[in-house]
Design an enzyme around this catalytic site. Sequence first.
Site, PDB file in Angstrom:
ATOM      1  N   CYS A  82       7.372   0.808  -2.492  1.00  0.00           N
ATOM      2  CA  CYS A  82       6.571   0.481  -1.299  1.00  0.00           C
ATOM      3  C   CYS A  82       6.177  -1.001  -1.306  1.00  0.00           C
ATOM      4  O   CYS A  82       5.467  -1.453  -2.199  1.00  0.00           O
ATOM      5  CB  CYS A  82       5.352   1.399  -1.305  1.00  0.00           C
ATOM      6  SG  CYS A  82       3.938   0.825  -0.372  1.00  0.00           S
ATOM      7  N   CYS A 102       2.425  -1.769  -1.081  1.00  0.00           N
ATOM      8  CA  CYS A 102       1.774  -1.435  -2.357  1.00  0.00           C
ATOM      9  C   CYS A 102       1.858  -2.614  -3.322  1.00  0.00           C
ATOM     10  O   CYS A 102       0.913  -2.902  -4.062  1.00  0.00           O
ATOM     11  CB  CYS A 102       2.428  -0.213  -2.998  1.00  0.00           C
ATOM     12  SG  CYS A 102       2.354   1.273  -1.987  1.00  0.00           S
TER      13      CYS A 102
END
Length: 98
Positions: free
Chosen positions: A23, A26
């Site tokens: 991600c 993230c």
Amino acid sequence: MSNFSEIINKDQPVLVDFFATWCGPCQTLSPILKQVKDELGDSISVIKIDVDKNQAIAAQFQVRGVPTMLLFKNGKQVWRQSGVLSKNDLISVIRQYS
């Protein structure tokens, strides 16, 4: 992670970051969380949980997207946010519950 309930059951706030290695946002959030921890020190715990490796916990808290942050105080969820926040925004949220 059987001791998850022990980890979140503290007087001090516990910020849990549900993330995934694949991600992009993230990865953006990770250094921000480190800065927050550096600034607030022992007044907060920051826990990172990989949703791919801990699917049961992610399901328990209905984490549908990453990153999702949950803030716990005394074992109770007091705040939740999906997406990336700035260091200052995160610190002000945490201070509300400290």
